[in-house]
Design a protein around this motif. Structure first.
Motif, PDB file in Angstrom:
ATOM      1  N   SER A  51      33.869 -60.613   2.837  1.00 30.31           N
ATOM      2  CA  SER A  51      33.316 -59.568   3.697  1.00 30.31           C
ATOM      3  C   SER A  51      33.432 -60.053   5.129  1.00 30.31           C
ATOM      4  CB  SER A  51      31.850 -59.285   3.354  1.00 30.31           C
ATOM      5  OG  SER A  51      31.023 -60.367   3.730  1.00 30.31           O
ATOM      6  N   LEU A  52      33.337 -59.117   6.064  1.00 30.40           N
ATOM      7  CA  LEU A  52      33.381 -59.516   7.480  1.00 30.40           C
ATOM      8  C   LEU A  52      32.209 -60.426   7.827  1.00 30.40           C
ATOM      9  CD1 LEU A  52      34.439 -56.144   9.181  1.00 30.40           C
ATOM     10  CD2 LEU A  52      35.892 -58.030   8.402  1.00 30.40           C
ATOM     11  N   GLY A  53      31.089 -60.244   7.138  1.00 32.44           N
ATOM     12  CA  GLY A  53      29.912 -61.068   7.414  1.00 32.44           C
ATOM     13  C   GLY A  53      30.061 -62.516   7.003  1.00 32.44           C
ATOM     14  N   ARG A  54      31.053 -62.840   6.176  1.00 32.00           N
ATOM     15  CA  ARG A  54      31.254 -64.223   5.737  1.00 32.00           C
ATOM     16  C   ARG A  54      32.207 -64.995   6.642  1.00 32.00           C
ATOM     17  NH1 ARG A  54      31.961 -63.597  -0.846  1.00 32.00           N
ATOM     18  NH2 ARG A  54      29.934 -62.631  -1.245  1.00 32.00           N
ATOM     19  N   ILE A  55      32.827 -64.328   7.574  1.00 31.26           N
ATOM     20  CA  ILE A  55      33.792 -65.007   8.441  1.00 31.26           C
ATOM     21  C   ILE A  55      33.072 -66.020   9.315  1.00 31.26           C
ATOM     22  CG2 ILE A  55      35.487 -64.707  10.286  1.00 31.26           C
ATOM     23  CD1 ILE A  55      36.009 -61.892   9.198  1.00 31.26           C
ATOM     24  N   GLN A  56      33.569 -67.250   9.302  1.00 29.23           N
ATOM     25  CA  GLN A  56      32.965 -68.291  10.131  1.00 29.23           C
ATOM     26  C   GLN A  56      33.189 -67.981  11.614  1.00 29.23           C
ATOM     27  OE1 GLN A  56      35.526 -70.065   7.448  1.00 29.23           O
ATOM     28  NE2 GLN A  56      34.421 -72.017   7.412  1.00 29.23           N
ATOM     29  N   GLU A  57      32.230 -68.365  12.423  1.00 27.78           N
ATOM     30  CA  GLU A  57      32.248 -68.010  13.836  1.00 27.78           C
ATOM     31  C   GLU A  57      33.536 -68.446  14.523  1.00 27.78           C
ATOM     32  OE1 GLU A  57      29.483 -68.676  17.866  1.00 27.78           O
ATOM     33  OE2 GLU A  57      28.854 -69.438  15.906  1.00 27.78           O
ATOM     34  N   THR A  58      34.080 -69.581  14.132  1.00 29.32           N
ATOM     35  CA  THR A  58      35.272 -70.095  14.810  1.00 29.32           C
ATOM     36  C   THR A  58      36.499 -69.205  14.595  1.00 29.32           C
ATOM     37  OG1 THR A  58      36.610 -72.096  15.100  1.00 29.32           O
ATOM     38  CG2 THR A  58      35.994 -71.527  12.847  1.00 29.32           C
ATOM     39  N   PHE A  59      36.470 -68.374  13.537  1.00 28.27           N
ATOM     40  CA  PHE A  59      37.625 -67.513  13.254  1.00 28.27           C
ATOM     41  C   PHE A  59      37.461 -66.093  13.779  1.00 28.27           C
ATOM     42  CE2 PHE A  59      37.957 -70.837   9.972  1.00 28.27           C
ATOM     43  CZ  PHE A  59      39.257 -71.272  10.222  1.00 28.27           C
ATOM     44  N   TRP A  60      36.302 -65.770  14.346  1.00 28.44           N
ATOM     45  CA  TRP A  60      36.113 -64.407  14.818  1.00 28.44           C
ATOM     46  C   TRP A  60      37.061 -64.029  15.948  1.00 28.44           C
ATOM     47  CZ3 TRP A  60      34.910 -59.973  13.219  1.00 28.44           C
ATOM     48  CH2 TRP A  60      33.978 -59.806  12.197  1.00 28.44           C
ATOM     49  N   PRO A  61      37.346 -64.909  16.902  1.00 32.42           N
ATOM     50  CA  PRO A  61      38.274 -64.510  17.977  1.00 32.42           C
ATOM     51  C   PRO A  61      39.647 -64.085  17.477  1.00 32.42           C
ATOM     52  CG  PRO A  61      37.027 -66.445  18.644  1.00 32.42           C
ATOM     53  CD  PRO A  61      36.722 -66.232  17.196  1.00 32.42           C
ATOM     54  N   VAL A  62      40.212 -64.808  16.503  1.00 37.23           N
ATOM     55  CA  VAL A  62      41.542 -64.439  16.023  1.00 37.23           C
ATOM     56  C   VAL A  62      41.477 -63.154  15.201  1.00 37.23           C
ATOM     57  CG1 VAL A  62      41.466 -65.870  13.918  1.00 37.23           C
ATOM     58  CG2 VAL A  62      43.662 -65.265  14.937  1.00 37.23           C
ATOM     59  N   VAL A  63      40.407 -62.954  14.458  1.00 38.04           N
ATOM     60  CA  VAL A  63      40.264 -61.713  13.694  1.00 38.04           C
ATOM     61  C   VAL A  63      40.143 -60.523  14.646  1.00 38.04           C
ATOM     62  CG1 VAL A  63      38.739 -60.420  12.145  1.00 38.04           C
ATOM     63  CG2 VAL A  63      39.282 -62.811  11.647  1.00 38.04           C
ATOM     64  N   ALA A  64      39.347 -60.686  15.710  1.00 38.13           N
ATOM     65  CA  ALA A  64      39.189 -59.598  16.674  1.00 38.13           C
ATOM     66  C   ALA A  64      40.504 -59.288  17.378  1.00 38.13           C
ATOM     67  CB  ALA A  64      38.113 -59.961  17.687  1.00 38.13           C
ATOM     68  N   SER A 123      52.653 -64.478  17.542  1.00 39.82           N
ATOM     69  CA  SER A 123      51.874 -64.548  18.785  1.00 39.82           C
ATOM     70  C   SER A 123      50.451 -65.010  18.509  1.00 39.82           C
ATOM     71  CB  SER A 123      51.876 -63.189  19.490  1.00 39.82           C
ATOM     72  OG  SER A 123      51.142 -62.217  18.753  1.00 39.82           O
ATOM     73  N   LEU A 124      49.859 -64.533  17.416  1.00 38.29           N
ATOM     74  CA  LEU A 124      48.500 -64.979  17.069  1.00 38.29           C
ATOM     75  C   LEU A 124      48.486 -66.455  16.707  1.00 38.29           C
ATOM     76  CD1 LEU A 124      47.344 -61.953  14.864  1.00 38.29           C
ATOM     77  CD2 LEU A 124      46.453 -62.554  17.132  1.00 38.29           C
ATOM     78  N   ASP A 125      49.505 -66.899  15.977  1.00 39.58           N
ATOM     79  CA  ASP A 125      49.569 -68.288  15.553  1.00 39.58           C
ATOM     80  C   ASP A 125      49.677 -69.227  16.755  1.00 39.58           C
ATOM     81  OD1 ASP A 125      49.724 -70.421  13.724  1.00 39.58           O
ATOM     82  OD2 ASP A 125      51.909 -70.342  13.718  1.00 39.58           O
ATOM     83  N   LYS A 126      50.453 -68.824  17.737  1.00 35.38           N
ATOM     84  CA  LYS A 126      50.611 -69.654  18.936  1.00 35.38           C
ATOM     85  C   LYS A 126      49.352 -69.672  19.798  1.00 35.38           C
ATOM     86  CE  LYS A 126      55.617 -68.931  19.217  1.00 35.38           C
ATOM     87  NZ  LYS A 126      56.725 -68.282  19.975  1.00 35.38           N
ATOM     88  N   GLU A 127      48.670 -68.550  19.837  1.00 35.10           N
ATOM     89  CA  GLU A 127      47.509 -68.421  20.723  1.00 35.10           C
ATOM     90  C   GLU A 127      46.245 -69.054  20.163  1.00 35.10           C
ATOM     91  OE1 GLU A 127      44.986 -64.821  22.882  1.00 35.10           O
ATOM     92  OE2 GLU A 127      46.999 -64.453  22.092  1.00 35.10           O
ATOM     93  N   PHE A 128      46.126 -69.087  18.824  1.00 36.95           N
ATOM     94  CA  PHE A 128      44.886 -69.565  18.204  1.00 36.95           C
ATOM     95  C   PHE A 128      45.178 -70.783  17.331  1.00 36.95           C
ATOM     96  CE2 PHE A 128      44.234 -65.097  19.114  1.00 36.95           C
ATOM     97  CZ  PHE A 128      42.971 -65.085  19.711  1.00 36.95           C
ATOM     98  N   PRO A 129      44.942 -71.992  17.847  1.00 35.78           N
ATOM     99  CA  PRO A 129      45.260 -73.215  17.093  1.00 35.78           C
ATOM    100  C   PRO A 129      44.374 -73.422  15.872  1.00 35.78           C
ATOM    101  CG  PRO A 129      44.101 -73.739  19.133  1.00 35.78           C
ATOM    102  CD  PRO A 129      44.423 -72.292  19.200  1.00 35.78           C
ATOM    103  N   GLY A 130      43.304 -72.668  15.744  1.00 37.24           N
ATOM    104  CA  GLY A 130      42.425 -72.816  14.593  1.00 37.24           C
ATOM    105  C   GLY A 130      43.013 -72.316  13.297  1.00 37.24           C
ATOM    106  N   ILE A 131      44.114 -71.564  13.365  1.00 33.05           N
ATOM    107  CA  ILE A 131      44.779 -71.098  12.155  1.00 33.05           C
ATOM    108  C   ILE A 131      46.115 -71.806  11.990  1.00 33.05           C
ATOM    109  CG2 ILE A 131      43.655 -68.848  12.128  1.00 33.05           C
ATOM    110  CD1 ILE A 131      46.270 -67.678  13.329  1.00 33.05           C
TER     111      ILE A 131
END
Length: 303
Positions: A51-64, A123-131
């Motif tokens: 669920s969206l509520g289970r997404i860890q805070e560190t991954f919210w920027p890339v999801v958004a 583009s997302l992969d390059k911009e967000f090193p957390g993934i």
């Protein structure tokens, strides 16, 4: 229309995923009809995982960012977008897990659509090193809701995908039990995959780095197939590779070590060529034969 209860990717289209795991043991070994393991509701239906509520805070920027850019790129061509894998399950590892997306388009995806999805993912992969990469599936609404895909792609959307944008097609799909029909239609085509895997292995560069993604992908596929082989007897659902291997071990102790090893390699793969040979020459053929004996062969899909 079959309405689903409260809301909490098909063998042929699954993209590699990442998540943390702990190998579990000590399952009760209950048979179907004698209670159930996790992942089911009180009526015995598979609950939607994630669920969206289970997404860890560190991954919210890339999801958004993904949500906003999908709208910009695909607009009215897209009817729905979903997350799946470890990020919506809340088990993703920073720098190790990829972002898994499924896009449902109004029409059959074109090569141009796929190119746009790859560019967006890059583009997302390059911009967000957390993934560690972005995997995007593109399917049509018609295919997703077709009778042929009800117990494969349809089940994947209804049970393993978390709505991100647009309509939720789970509203048009049945509820699912962990039965033999579901087992056959999700993973009853391993024999077809094995011939393609041998070709992929032969065409891969002779380096550990080149082989490592193959080991990860094939390890996960075999573990999931081993799990769905016993799923109706185990009577439950899990996406954790370790738990899948332990469920399998209850019924096939003579092969338990192989699936436990594959579960570990599904998360932390090596590039050992002997692993790949064992998969396509021993574990894979045995699993395909046993699967066909127990559940039958998956209904053929058009090329």
């Amino acid at each position: 229309m079959n309405r689903r209860g409260p809301i909490g990717v098909p063998s042929g289209v699954l993209i590699q995923k990442s998540s943390a795991t702990t190998l579990l043991s000590g399952h009760s070994g209950r048979m179907a009809g004698q209670g159930h393991h996790g992942g089911l509701d009180a009526q015995g239906y598979i609950e939607r995982e994630g669920s969206l509520g289970r997404i860890q805070e560190t991954f919210w920027p890339v999801v958004a960012a993904a949500r906003d850019r999908l709208t910009d790129v695909f607009g009215a061509r897209m009817t729905s977008a979903y997350l799946y894998g470890s990020i919506p399950r809340g088990t993703a590892r920073v720098g190790r897990s990829d972002l898994d997306l499924l896009l449902v388009l109004r029409d059959e995806p074109t090569e141009a659509d796929r190119a746009e999805a790859r560019a967006l993912g890059d583009s997302l992969d390059k911009e967000f090193p957390g993934i560690d990469g972005v995997g995007t599936l593109l399917v049509s609404r018609t295919r997703t809701l077709s009778a042929l895909e009800t117990y494969d792609l349809g089940w994947f959307v209804a049970c393993l995908c978390t709505p991100l944008l647009g309509e939720d097609l789970a509203e048009f799909l049945p509820r699912y039990r962990p039965d033999s029909h579901l087992a056959r239609e999700t993973n009853g085509d391993l024999a077809l995959h094995l011939s393609r895997w041998r070709e992929r292995i032969a065409g891969t560069a002779d380096t550990d780095e080149a082989r490592r993604p193959l080991v990860r992908f094939m390890s996960r596929h075999l573990v999931r197939t081993g799990f769905t082989l016993v799923m109706p007897r185990w009577n439950g659902w899990t996406s954790d590779l370790g738990e899948m291997a332990e469920a399998f071990a209850e019924y096939y102790p003579e092969r338990a070590g192989q699936l436990r090893e594959a579960a570990l390699l599904g998360y932390d793969p090596t590039g050992d060529p002997t692993v790949l040979r064992r998969y396509v020459d021993d574990l894979g053929p045995w699993l395909a034969e046993e699967y066909a004996r127990v559940h039958g062969v998956k209904e053929p899909r058009p090329d």
